[in-house]
Design a protein around this motif. Structure first.
Motif, PDB file in Angstrom:
ATOM      1  N   VAL A 212       8.994  21.244  17.823  1.00 29.33           N
ATOM      2  CA  VAL A 212      10.011  20.779  18.773  1.00 29.33           C
ATOM      3  C   VAL A 212      10.683  21.975  19.434  1.00 29.33           C
ATOM      4  CG1 VAL A 212      12.209  19.558  19.001  1.00 29.33           C
ATOM      5  CG2 VAL A 212      10.381  18.599  17.584  1.00 29.33           C
ATOM      6  N   GLY A 213      11.070  22.938  18.641  1.00 29.17           N
ATOM      7  CA  GLY A 213      11.699  24.131  19.196  1.00 29.17           C
ATOM      8  C   GLY A 213      10.766  24.898  20.114  1.00 29.17           C
ATOM      9  N   HIS A 214       9.513  24.961  19.756  1.00 30.13           N
ATOM     10  CA  HIS A 214       8.540  25.672  20.589  1.00 30.13           C
ATOM     11  C   HIS A 214       8.360  24.969  21.936  1.00 30.13           C
ATOM     12  CE1 HIS A 214       5.187  28.308  21.466  1.00 30.13           C
ATOM     13  NE2 HIS A 214       4.505  27.240  21.865  1.00 30.13           N
ATOM     14  N   VAL A 215       8.233  23.647  21.908  1.00 34.49           N
ATOM     15  CA  VAL A 215       8.076  22.898  23.157  1.00 34.49           C
ATOM     16  C   VAL A 215       9.328  23.038  24.024  1.00 34.49           C
ATOM     17  CG1 VAL A 215       7.782  20.591  24.145  1.00 34.49           C
ATOM     18  CG2 VAL A 215       6.371  21.312  22.207  1.00 34.49           C
ATOM     19  N   ARG A 216      10.490  23.010  23.421  1.00 32.55           N
ATOM     20  CA  ARG A 216      11.738  23.202  24.190  1.00 32.55           C
ATOM     21  C   ARG A 216      11.764  24.577  24.839  1.00 32.55           C
ATOM     22  NH1 ARG A 216      15.650  20.307  19.832  1.00 32.55           N
ATOM     23  NH2 ARG A 216      15.244  18.175  20.521  1.00 32.55           N
ATOM     24  N   ALA A 217      11.309  25.585  24.101  1.00 30.41           N
ATOM     25  CA  ALA A 217      11.257  26.938  24.671  1.00 30.41           C
ATOM     26  C   ALA A 217      10.279  26.988  25.845  1.00 30.41           C
ATOM     27  CB  ALA A 217      10.859  27.941  23.593  1.00 30.41           C
TER      28      ALA A 217
ATOM     29  N   GLY B  15       7.406  23.240   1.790  1.00 25.07           N
ATOM     30  CA  GLY B  15       6.587  24.316   2.289  1.00 25.07           C
ATOM     31  C   GLY B  15       5.366  24.597   1.439  1.00 25.07           C
ATOM     32  N   CYS B  16       5.152  23.812   0.399  1.00 26.92           N
ATOM     33  CA  CYS B  16       3.960  24.028  -0.414  1.00 26.92           C
ATOM     34  C   CYS B  16       3.351  22.687  -0.788  1.00 26.92           C
ATOM     35  CB  CYS B  16       4.270  24.846  -1.660  1.00 26.92           C
ATOM     36  SG  CYS B  16       5.389  24.036  -2.804  1.00 26.92           S
ATOM     37  N   ASP B  17       2.087  22.722  -1.119  1.00 24.10           N
ATOM     38  CA  ASP B  17       1.377  21.506  -1.509  1.00 24.10           C
ATOM     39  C   ASP B  17       1.391  21.372  -3.022  1.00 24.10           C
ATOM     40  OD1 ASP B  17       0.569  20.924   1.151  1.00 24.10           O
ATOM     41  OD2 ASP B  17      -1.030  22.403   0.971  1.00 24.10           O
TER      42      ASP B  17
ATOM     43  N   ARG C 225      -0.779  17.901  11.438  1.00 21.91           N
ATOM     44  CA  ARG C 225      -0.165  16.734  12.068  1.00 21.91           C
ATOM     45  C   ARG C 225       1.181  17.148  12.658  1.00 21.91           C
ATOM     46  NH1 ARG C 225      -1.333  11.667  11.551  1.00 21.91           N
ATOM     47  NH2 ARG C 225      -3.016  10.926  10.233  1.00 21.91           N
ATOM     48  N   ARG C 226       1.495  16.559  13.773  1.00 19.88           N
ATOM     49  CA  ARG C 226       2.748  16.880  14.468  1.00 19.88           C
ATOM     50  C   ARG C 226       3.953  16.778  13.539  1.00 19.88           C
ATOM     51  NH1 ARG C 226       2.623  12.978  18.078  1.00 19.88           N
ATOM     52  NH2 ARG C 226       4.087  11.698  16.928  1.00 19.88           N
ATOM     53  N   GLU C 227       3.977  15.728  12.717  1.00 20.03           N
ATOM     54  CA  GLU C 227       5.122  15.514  11.827  1.00 20.03           C
ATOM     55  C   GLU C 227       5.246  16.604  10.760  1.00 20.03           C
ATOM     56  OE1 GLU C 227       2.465  13.099  11.759  1.00 20.03           O
ATOM     57  OE2 GLU C 227       3.242  12.214  13.589  1.00 20.03           O
ATOM     58  N   GLN C 228       4.174  17.288  10.489  1.00 20.28           N
ATOM     59  CA  GLN C 228       4.179  18.320   9.455  1.00 20.28           C
ATOM     60  C   GLN C 228       4.518  19.705  10.007  1.00 20.28           C
ATOM     61  OE1 GLN C 228       3.972  17.646   6.259  1.00 20.28           O
ATOM     62  NE2 GLN C 228       3.649  15.483   6.694  1.00 20.28           N
ATOM     63  N   GLN C 229       4.786  19.782  11.299  1.00 22.67           N
ATOM     64  CA  GLN C 229       5.094  21.059  11.932  1.00 22.67           C
ATOM     65  C   GLN C 229       6.505  21.020  12.516  1.00 22.67           C
ATOM     66  OE1 GLN C 229       1.869  22.975  14.183  1.00 22.67           O
ATOM     67  NE2 GLN C 229       0.772  21.038  13.936  1.00 22.67           N
ATOM     68  N   PRO C 230       7.503  21.267  11.695  1.00 20.49           N
ATOM     69  CA  PRO C 230       8.893  21.137  12.153  1.00 20.49           C
ATOM     70  C   PRO C 230       9.264  22.109  13.275  1.00 20.49           C
ATOM     71  CG  PRO C 230       8.798  22.142   9.975  1.00 20.49           C
ATOM     72  CD  PRO C 230       7.410  21.695  10.313  1.00 20.49           C
ATOM     73  N   ASP C 231       8.561  23.210  13.422  1.00 15.61           N
ATOM     74  CA  ASP C 231       8.900  24.190  14.457  1.00 15.61           C
ATOM     75  C   ASP C 231       8.355  23.814  15.831  1.00 15.61           C
ATOM     76  OD1 ASP C 231      10.179  25.664  12.494  1.00 15.61           O
ATOM     77  OD2 ASP C 231       8.419  26.910  12.101  1.00 15.61           O
TER      78      ASP C 231
END
Length: 118
Positions: free
Chosen positions: A104-109, A1-3, A96-102
């Motif tokens: 998948v859940g948002h698209v499912r919702a 969660g941090c750089d 980037r899509r891979e860097q946004q773990p949430d």
């Protein structure tokens, strides 16, 4: 969660790229605008003697020869512009899509919402 920012040579960059962190590594190489300017910057710092500067200049040749192993390469001709470009790269990479773990859940919702409408 941090750089985490590392200022390392090309061998260190390769070690990190080949580690378990490899999927989360973003490499950015900063080139000087010229070799003369690089030497001028080293001298103007006033931190090193002539021998140390010569050694650092020689090492820079080796570093620069590996520029193409990096994801991004910036020419550091203006500090403010280079900083802005660096921030833009980091911001874009965070999106980037891979860097946004949430995502998948948002698209499912969103899909569930569509299904509930029908």
């Amino acid at each position: 969660g941090c750089d985490v920012l590392f200022d390392i040579d090309w061998q260190g960059a390769q070690q990190i790229r080949n580690s378990a962190l490899k999927d989360n590594v973003l490499s950015i190489f900063l080139l000087p605008p010229s070799i003369a300017e690089l030497a001028n910057r080293l001298r103007s710092r006033g931190q090193d003697d002539a021998t140390t500067i010569a050694r650092r200049m020689q090492k820079s040749w080796d570093e620069i020869s590996h520029w193409d192993a990096y994801d991004y390469v910036l020419i550091n001709d203006d500090l403010d512009r280079t900083e802005a470009k660096l921030k833009t790269i980091v911001s874009a990479e965070r999106l980037r899509r891979e860097q946004q773990p949430d995502l998948v859940g948002h698209v499912r919702a969103l899909h569930r919402e569509f299904e509930e409408m029908t």
